[in-house]
Design a protein around this motif. Structure first.
Motif, PDB file in Angstrom:
ATOM      1  N   GLU A   1     -44.886 -25.558  23.327  1.00  0.00           N
ATOM      2  CA  GLU A   1     -44.016 -26.426  22.525  1.00  0.00           C
ATOM      3  C   GLU A   1     -42.537 -26.230  22.849  1.00  0.00           C
ATOM      4  OE1 GLU A   1     -43.347 -26.638  17.724  1.00  0.00           O
ATOM      5  OE2 GLU A   1     -45.404 -26.483  18.473  1.00  0.00           O
ATOM      6  N   LEU A   2     -42.148 -24.977  23.134  1.00  0.00           N
ATOM      7  CA  LEU A   2     -40.735 -24.667  23.326  1.00  0.00           C
ATOM      8  C   LEU A   2     -40.291 -24.666  24.785  1.00  0.00           C
ATOM      9  CD1 LEU A   2     -40.256 -21.795  20.711  1.00  0.00           C
ATOM     10  CD2 LEU A   2     -39.804 -24.239  20.433  1.00  0.00           C
ATOM     11  N   ALA A   3     -41.229 -24.693  25.704  1.00  0.00           N
ATOM     12  CA  ALA A   3     -40.879 -24.591  27.123  1.00  0.00           C
ATOM     13  C   ALA A   3     -39.910 -25.681  27.556  1.00  0.00           C
ATOM     14  CB  ALA A   3     -42.145 -24.642  27.975  1.00  0.00           C
ATOM     15  N   ALA A   4     -40.056 -26.870  27.012  1.00  0.00           N
ATOM     16  CA  ALA A   4     -39.184 -27.986  27.404  1.00  0.00           C
ATOM     17  C   ALA A   4     -37.732 -27.742  27.024  1.00  0.00           C
ATOM     18  CB  ALA A   4     -39.675 -29.283  26.758  1.00  0.00           C
ATOM     19  N   PHE A   5     -37.504 -26.806  26.084  1.00  0.00           N
ATOM     20  CA  PHE A   5     -36.138 -26.516  25.638  1.00  0.00           C
ATOM     21  C   PHE A   5     -35.595 -25.222  26.233  1.00  0.00           C
ATOM     22  CE2 PHE A   5     -38.318 -28.862  22.217  1.00  0.00           C
ATOM     23  CZ  PHE A   5     -37.520 -30.003  22.199  1.00  0.00           C
ATOM     24  N   GLY A   6     -36.308 -24.658  27.195  1.00  0.00           N
ATOM     25  CA  GLY A   6     -35.833 -23.440  27.827  1.00  0.00           C
ATOM     26  C   GLY A   6     -36.047 -22.191  26.997  1.00  0.00           C
ATOM     27  N   VAL A   7     -36.883 -22.274  25.969  1.00  0.00           N
ATOM     28  CA  VAL A   7     -37.154 -21.134  25.090  1.00  0.00           C
ATOM     29  C   VAL A   7     -38.569 -20.622  25.383  1.00  0.00           C
ATOM     30  CG1 VAL A   7     -37.349 -20.359  22.691  1.00  0.00           C
ATOM     31  CG2 VAL A   7     -35.642 -22.092  23.322  1.00  0.00           C
ATOM     32  N   ARG A   8     -38.718 -19.298  25.522  1.00  0.00           N
ATOM     33  CA  ARG A   8     -40.012 -18.707  25.851  1.00  0.00           C
ATOM     34  C   ARG A   8     -40.575 -17.943  24.650  1.00  0.00           C
ATOM     35  NH1 ARG A   8     -36.800 -17.758  30.282  1.00  0.00           N
ATOM     36  NH2 ARG A   8     -36.493 -15.549  29.824  1.00  0.00           N
ATOM     37  N   ALA A   9     -41.884 -17.988  24.502  1.00  0.00           N
ATOM     38  CA  ALA A   9     -42.584 -17.213  23.471  1.00  0.00           C
ATOM     39  C   ALA A   9     -43.569 -16.297  24.158  1.00  0.00           C
ATOM     40  CB  ALA A   9     -43.303 -18.141  22.490  1.00  0.00           C
ATOM     41  N   ARG A  10     -43.573 -15.024  23.762  1.00  0.00           N
ATOM     42  CA  ARG A  10     -44.399 -14.012  24.420  1.00  0.00           C
ATOM     43  C   ARG A  10     -45.156 -13.173  23.401  1.00  0.00           C
ATOM     44  NH1 ARG A  10     -40.753 -13.765  28.981  1.00  0.00           N
ATOM     45  NH2 ARG A  10     -41.770 -15.113  30.498  1.00  0.00           N
ATOM     46  N   LEU A  11     -46.215 -12.542  23.875  1.00  0.00           N
ATOM     47  CA  LEU A  11     -47.019 -11.623  23.079  1.00  0.00           C
ATOM     48  C   LEU A  11     -47.001 -10.237  23.695  1.00  0.00           C
ATOM     49  CD1 LEU A  11     -50.097 -13.944  22.578  1.00  0.00           C
ATOM     50  CD2 LEU A  11     -48.751 -12.988  20.687  1.00  0.00           C
ATOM     51  N   VAL A  12     -46.762  -9.226  22.886  1.00  0.00           N
ATOM     52  CA  VAL A  12     -46.948  -7.833  23.303  1.00  0.00           C
ATOM     53  C   VAL A  12     -48.112  -7.285  22.487  1.00  0.00           C
ATOM     54  CG1 VAL A  12     -45.969  -5.514  23.249  1.00  0.00           C
ATOM     55  CG2 VAL A  12     -44.593  -7.438  24.067  1.00  0.00           C
ATOM     56  N   GLU A  13     -49.099  -6.713  23.183  1.00  0.00           N
ATOM     57  CA  GLU A  13     -50.343  -6.273  22.555  1.00  0.00           C
ATOM     58  C   GLU A  13     -50.483  -4.752  22.696  1.00  0.00           C
ATOM     59  OE1 GLU A  13     -52.818 -10.331  23.701  1.00  0.00           O
ATOM     60  OE2 GLU A  13     -52.380  -8.820  25.239  1.00  0.00           O
ATOM     61  N   PRO A  14     -49.961  -3.992  21.725  1.00  0.00           N
ATOM     62  CA  PRO A  14     -50.036  -2.528  21.819  1.00  0.00           C
ATOM     63  C   PRO A  14     -51.452  -2.007  21.593  1.00  0.00           C
ATOM     64  CG  PRO A  14     -48.290  -3.240  20.312  1.00  0.00           C
ATOM     65  CD  PRO A  14     -49.156  -4.423  20.584  1.00  0.00           C
ATOM     66  N   GLY A  15     -51.754  -0.913  22.264  1.00  0.00           N
ATOM     67  CA  GLY A  15     -52.996  -0.209  22.000  1.00  0.00           C
ATOM     68  C   GLY A  15     -52.850   0.679  20.784  1.00  0.00           C
ATOM     69  N   TYR A  16     -53.769   1.620  20.634  1.00  0.00           N
ATOM     70  CA  TYR A  16     -53.801   2.482  19.450  1.00  0.00           C
ATOM     71  C   TYR A  16     -52.799   3.622  19.613  1.00  0.00           C
ATOM     72  CZ  TYR A  16     -55.502   5.682  15.864  1.00  0.00           C
ATOM     73  OH  TYR A  16     -55.591   6.517  14.792  1.00  0.00           O
ATOM     74  N   ALA A  17     -51.926   3.760  18.626  1.00  0.00           N
ATOM     75  CA  ALA A  17     -50.928   4.826  18.645  1.00  0.00           C
ATOM     76  C   ALA A  17     -50.968   5.565  17.315  1.00  0.00           C
ATOM     77  CB  ALA A  17     -49.529   4.254  18.882  1.00  0.00           C
ATOM     78  N   PRO A  18     -51.567   6.747  17.273  1.00  0.00           N
ATOM     79  CA  PRO A  18     -51.653   7.487  16.014  1.00  0.00           C
ATOM     80  C   PRO A  18     -50.307   7.728  15.363  1.00  0.00           C
ATOM     81  CG  PRO A  18     -53.049   8.488  17.690  1.00  0.00           C
ATOM     82  CD  PRO A  18     -52.222   7.438  18.376  1.00  0.00           C
ATOM     83  N   THR A  19     -49.239   7.833  16.152  1.00  0.00           N
ATOM     84  CA  THR A  19     -47.924   8.141  15.600  1.00  0.00           C
ATOM     85  C   THR A  19     -47.342   6.994  14.796  1.00  0.00           C
ATOM     86  OG1 THR A  19     -46.896   7.430  17.674  1.00  0.00           O
ATOM     87  CG2 THR A  19     -47.358   9.774  17.418  1.00  0.00           C
ATOM     88  N   THR A  20     -47.915   5.788  14.894  1.00  0.00           N
ATOM     89  CA  THR A  20     -47.372   4.666  14.125  1.00  0.00           C
ATOM     90  C   THR A  20     -47.909   4.637  12.700  1.00  0.00           C
ATOM     91  OG1 THR A  20     -49.109   3.143  14.827  1.00  0.00           O
ATOM     92  CG2 THR A  20     -47.131   3.251  16.188  1.00  0.00           C
ATOM     93  N   ARG A  21     -48.811   5.547  12.349  1.00  0.00           N
ATOM     94  CA  ARG A  21     -49.363   5.618  10.995  1.00  0.00           C
ATOM     95  C   ARG A  21     -49.841   4.239  10.562  1.00  0.00           C
ATOM     96  NH1 ARG A  21     -45.700   7.936   6.849  1.00  0.00           N
ATOM     97  NH2 ARG A  21     -44.184   6.445   7.665  1.00  0.00           N
ATOM     98  N   PHE A  22     -50.878   3.789  11.225  1.00  0.00           N
ATOM     99  CA  PHE A  22     -51.388   2.422  11.116  1.00  0.00           C
ATOM    100  C   PHE A  22     -51.441   1.894   9.686  1.00  0.00           C
ATOM    101  CE2 PHE A  22     -55.213  -0.275  10.595  1.00  0.00           C
ATOM    102  CZ  PHE A  22     -54.817  -1.360  11.348  1.00  0.00           C
ATOM    103  N   ALA A  23     -51.993   2.669   8.758  1.00  0.00           N
ATOM    104  CA  ALA A  23     -52.164   2.179   7.392  1.00  0.00           C
ATOM    105  C   ALA A  23     -51.118   2.724   6.425  1.00  0.00           C
ATOM    106  CB  ALA A  23     -53.563   2.532   6.886  1.00  0.00           C
ATOM    107  N   ALA A  24     -50.001   3.243   6.964  1.00  0.00           N
ATOM    108  CA  ALA A  24     -49.027   3.900   6.098  1.00  0.00           C
ATOM    109  C   ALA A  24     -48.374   2.943   5.112  1.00  0.00           C
ATOM    110  CB  ALA A  24     -47.945   4.571   6.946  1.00  0.00           C
ATOM    111  N   ASN A  25     -48.269   1.665   5.470  1.00  0.00           N
ATOM    112  CA  ASN A  25     -47.585   0.725   4.596  1.00  0.00           C
ATOM    113  C   ASN A  25     -48.484   0.085   3.554  1.00  0.00           C
ATOM    114  OD1 ASN A  25     -45.080   1.038   5.821  1.00  0.00           O
ATOM    115  ND2 ASN A  25     -45.554  -0.445   7.414  1.00  0.00           N
TER     116      ASN A  25
END
Length: 247
Positions: free
Chosen positions: A157-181
């Motif tokens: 949808e945004l490519a025609a306006f020179g704007v890019r949308a991207r996805l970053v898909e992190p793996g499992y990181a215990p240090t992020t305290r997955f359920a802390a919030n």
């Protein structure tokens, strides 16, 4: 000097990503629900702003204070671990309000300025559970899968306006305290009927074969923000890259 606005910078991926962009010479708008000092070395290239991605007024105020933004990194998120059967729907909605609708609201708010300039990048941080859904995380997985589809469509949808949308898909990181919030203890979300099933899974969480470092995610976000190609997905961490290669 380009500017990145990053959500969820109080700890984990967001904080490490903000520090990485600063190290590359960028200006950074580091946002979090409750701003606090001492997160960054003294520099005039970082500003800390209060932002609740579930609150439209908070979003509007933060973007007005931030000024022009070259890159938006939607990193803020909450996790929930437990049997879906035992997860209150009110909490499922809370997960979606942050992980899904919060990302959409931030994105919608920043598009007009990027479209007007015909440049900009929106990086949405999801999870490797979108590559290989894991048990006891159904609501979280669904909230992130929604952003995968959203971002893929938005990129066209945004490519025609020179704007890019991207996805970053992190793996499992215990240090992020997955359920802390989450405001519900994990034990309350594991009924007795699920105990035998959940035990080995939690043991795997405690001793994963592969993990993702916060620096892996920061580097992946940086690549996603600066890559001039049309690439959509950027797995982060050895485990996520292995899953991406197998999928």
């Amino acid at each position: 000097m380009p500017t990145a606005l990053i959500t969820g910078c109080s700890s984990g991926y967001g904080l490490e990503t903000a520090r990485h962009f600063l190290a590359q010479g960028w200006s950074v708008i580091a946002t979090m629900r409750t701003p606090r000092d001492g997160l960054f070395a003294k520099t005039d290239r970082v500003r800390i702003l209060a932002l609740d991605v579930t609150d439209p007024q908070s979003i509007a105020a933060a973007l007005e204070a931030a000024g022009p933004v070259d890159v938006l990194v939607n990193n803020a998120g909450i996790g929930v671990v437990g049997a879906f059967e035992a997860t209150p729907m009110a909490h499922v909605r809370k997960v979606f309000e942050t992980n899904t609708f919060g990302v959409m609201a931030m994105t919608q708010a920043v598009i007009p300025q990027m479209r007007a300039r015909r440049s900009g990048v929106i990086v949405n941080v999801t999870s490797s559970v979108t590559l290989a859904p894991m048990p006891l995380a159904a609501a979280y997985t669904a909230s992130k899968q929604a952003i995968e589809g959203f971002t893929g469509s938005l990129a066209h949808e945004l490519a025609a306006f020179g704007v890019r949308a991207r996805l970053v898909e992190p793996g499992y990181a215990p240090t992020t305290r997955f359920a802390a919030n989450t405001d519900i203890p994990v034990a309350d979300l594991i009924p007795e009927a699920y105990a035998a099933f959940a035990g080995p899974i939690f043991a795997g969480f405690a001793n994963p074969a592969l993990t993702t470092r916060e620096s892996d995610v920061a580097e992946a976000v940086w690549r996603a923000a600066t890559d001039p190609s049309d690439r959509l997905r950027y797995p982060a961490g050895a485990d996520a890259m292995a899953l991406a290669a197998a999928s």
